[in-house]
Design an enzyme around this catalytic site. Structure first.
Site, PDB file in Angstrom:
ATOM      1  N   SER A 191       0.830  -1.200   0.000  1.00 35.50           N
ATOM      2  CA  SER A 191       0.000   0.000   0.000  1.00 35.50           C
ATOM      3  C   SER A 191       0.870   1.259   0.000  1.00 35.50           C
ATOM      4  O   SER A 191       1.594   1.502  -0.960  1.00 35.50           O
ATOM      5  CB  SER A 191      -0.966  -0.041   1.182  1.00 35.50           C
ATOM      6  OG  SER A 191      -2.077   0.794   0.945  1.00 35.50           O
ATOM      7  N   HIS A 235      -7.632  -5.997  -0.938  1.00 33.14           N
ATOM      8  CA  HIS A 235      -6.512  -5.052  -0.918  1.00 33.14           C
ATOM      9  C   HIS A 235      -5.284  -5.763  -0.369  1.00 33.14           C
ATOM     10  O   HIS A 235      -5.268  -6.153   0.788  1.00 33.14           O
ATOM     11  CB  HIS A 235      -6.870  -3.849  -0.042  1.00 33.14           C
ATOM     12  CG  HIS A 235      -5.787  -2.825   0.044  1.00 33.14           C
ATOM     13  ND1 HIS A 235      -5.277  -2.183  -1.065  1.00 33.14           N
ATOM     14  CD2 HIS A 235      -5.105  -2.318   1.111  1.00 33.14           C
ATOM     15  CE1 HIS A 235      -4.342  -1.325  -0.684  1.00 33.14           C
ATOM     16  NE2 HIS A 235      -4.215  -1.402   0.629  1.00 33.14           N
ATOM     17  N   ASP A 238     -10.089  -3.096  -6.035  1.00 32.30           N
ATOM     18  CA  ASP A 238      -9.438  -2.707  -4.794  1.00 32.30           C
ATOM     19  C   ASP A 238     -10.072  -1.414  -4.310  1.00 32.30           C
ATOM     20  O   ASP A 238     -10.065  -0.393  -5.005  1.00 32.30           O
ATOM     21  CB  ASP A 238      -7.940  -2.502  -5.037  1.00 32.30           C
ATOM     22  CG  ASP A 238      -7.144  -2.306  -3.759  1.00 32.30           C
ATOM     23  OD1 ASP A 238      -7.663  -1.673  -2.819  1.00 32.30           O
ATOM     24  OD2 ASP A 238      -5.988  -2.773  -3.699  1.00 32.30           O
TER      25      ASP A 238
END
Length: 556
Positions: free
Chosen positions: A278, A523, A495
């Site tokens: 991320s 995710h 996502d």
């Protein structure tokens, strides 16, 4: 935080499920504070008071607004220009290898000591890379999991967590044993807490003090943001006061990237392998762009962007969030295992609207917690990124429709992450504010809030913190990483946090990028137990430097 998995690790089952859930909790922790509609919330234990910031999380529309506004010289105007505490955010630092002023930092190799199953140390870095000799430093915690087969050791793999605001040392300490065996056997896995985050000293501190009160009148001409603007000004002032006006401008990602290069040099590694989830993919992209020949291998999972303007970034996030909500609604309506509140996707969305409207009229009672509309939206949004929790969400929505908020309150607790030493949303806001320029005109935030409301039914507010914090003078450019070897990008097609379109765009911008797509909701993938296909592919690349075919796909 997206990822992929190579060879199936020896440890599976509960440990891997806990890893998957916690990875998701890391990125959603701030969401449970609400979507940024004001300073107070009913989502606190009864008889307690809320002191926190109600900023959202990455790709919640509120957190999504990577706020980087408020030039330190700005003064308030009739149009809502912010009064920004602190100096203008600094430019990126030079290459440490060519800067003699940084030699004393590089010379000090980490002094590793045993800490349980791991090794712990610290890294000292200058606060201001433009003036590294002024005596001000950050002390960053380091954690190392030594290769379990040292005779087959490949080198060092640096793991970076999401956020901004998540502790890399906590992530590795908690979940390293459930990662793929070849990774643990062949690499010294090293993690660090970025400057200002977790155990960093100093750390970002935006805490409000007793007696702190918003100053200034709400803007009646700005119905969506005017009422909360004085509160966000107060929060920004608290961040500058608690963190230090001489420190706050230096906690952006550009400086974290330079810290990573100092870490590589201090570890005496010619090159490093890198695994970023991320927000960690943002660090990785920038590092590969600045130091492409220092990268042995790089996996970026759940692709963040570093270069979109703040409005486009926010709208992309809102659309991805809405797409995930619709995906949940369809799954809920057709899956007989879900206690769905409706029999059609349209009916599920209508039921969600009714629950939110009910909580807006009167907070839902949920055991220790009462949940207002902001919190209901945040819990639903936070749960969307984890399809394994969708059954629980459907049950919770059905109960909430009958006036029982307890299951939603339970989900709220599950979304809380013990990964950092202060609320993730505070760090998220500050770092995002320093990472790209933002408008200083509150009318622009009003306009964007109206746009996002039309896109995302779970959004009803906006994060104004960056209207009152330092801003960089120059926007980041797309990472090219020219001269780097293959860089593997991993992304879900659906996502809710880092849209698939971002992964495709980064792949187009980086000549050496290879995109591995996981055709599913969620995710981050790698080492979460979601896909052996992704795991095997990524681990093979990290160990053998054999990348997948560009455009390769894995199915659930």
């Amino acid at each position: 935080m997206n990822g992929a998995k190579p060879m199936r690790p020896a440890r599976t089952g509960g440990a891997r499920r806990r890893w998957a859930g916690a990875v998701l909790a890391l990125v959603t922790a701030a969401a449970v504070a609400g979507l940024g509609t004001g300073p107070a919330s009913a989502d606190v234990p009864k008889n307690d008071t809320a002191n926190g910031m109600t900023n959202g999380v990455k790709n919640n529309a509120a957190h999504d607004m990577k706020n980087d506004a408020a030039d330190g010289r700005a003064n308030g105007t009739a149009h809502g220009t912010a009064n920004a505490p602190g100096a203008k955010a600094p430019a990126a630092a030079p290459d440490p290898a060519s800067d003699a002023r940084l030699e004393r930092f590089i010379k000090k190799a980490p002094k590793w000591r045993r800490c349980g199953l791991f090794r712990c140390a610290t890294l000292t870095v200058p606060v201001d890379y433009a003036d590294p000799g002024n005596g001000r430093t950050f002390t960053l915690p380091l954690l190392k999991a030594p290769a379990s087969k040292p005779d087959q050791r490949i080198g060092t793999l640096v793991a970076a967590a999401g956020g901004p605001g998540q502790s890399g040392t906590w992530m590795v300490r908690t979940f390293h044993e459930s990662w793929p065996a070849p990774l643990r056997e062949r690499f010294d896995v090293v993690a660090f807490d970025p400057r200002g985050v977790g155990g960093s000293k100093p750390a970002i501190d935006c805490g409000l003090r007793a007696g702190d009160k918003p100053v200034g009148k709400p803007r009646a001409d700005l119905p969506l943001v005017g009422e909360v603007a004085p509160y966000y000004r107060l929060v920004a002032q608290a961040c500058a006061r608690g963190t230090g006006k001489d420190v706050l401008p230096h906690v952006g990602t550009a400086n974290v990237v330079t810290d990573l290069e100092l870490l590589r040099a201090a570890l005496r590694q010619d090159t490093i392998s890198f695994l970023g989830y991320s927000y960690g993919t943002n660090i990785g992209q920038r590092y590969a762009d600045r130091f492409p020949r220092r990268v042995r291998a790089m996996v970026l999972d759940g692709i963040d962007t570093a270069h979109l303007d703040w409005e486009t970034d926010s709208l992309h996030g809102a659309r991805a969030h809405t797409a995930a909500l619709h995906s949940f609604a369809r799954a809920c309506a057709r899956d007989p295992r879900m206690a769905c509140p409706a029999t059609s996707a349209k009916g599920v969305l209508a039921a969600i609207d009714k629950v939110i409207a009910r909580a807006r009229t009167r907070p839902l009672r949920g055991g220790r917690y009462d949940l207002d509309a902001d919190t209901v939206r945040a819990v639903i949004g936070g749960t969307l990124i984890n399809p394994s929790s969708w059954r629980e969400l459907s049950t919770a929505l059905g109960a909430a429709a009958d006036g029982d908020g307890t299951p939603l309150a339970d989900l709220r607790v599950q979304l809380s992450a013990p990964s950092v030493s202060l609320p993730v949303d505070e760090v998220t806001s500050v770092v995002n504010c320093l990472d790209r320029p933002h408008s200083r005109d509150l009318r622009d935030y009003e306009r964007l809030a109206a746009q996002i409301r039309r896109v995302d039914r779970l959004f009803e507010g906006t994060n104004l913190t960056c209207a009152f914090l330092p801003s960089p003078a120059v926007a980041p450019t797309p990472a090219r990483a020219r001269g780097a070897g293959p860089i593997v990008l991993v992304s879900h097609t659906r996502d809710a946090r880092t849209p698939y379109r971002w992964a495709r765009e980064v792949a187009r911008n980086m000549p050496s990028a290879v995109l591995l797509t996981y055709d599913a909701d969620g995710h981050t993938v790698y080492a979460t137990g979601a896909s052996s296909c992704v795991d095997d592919t990524v681990t093979r690349y990290l160990v053998d430097l054999t990348p997948p075919r560009n455009g390769a796909r894995c199915a659930p």
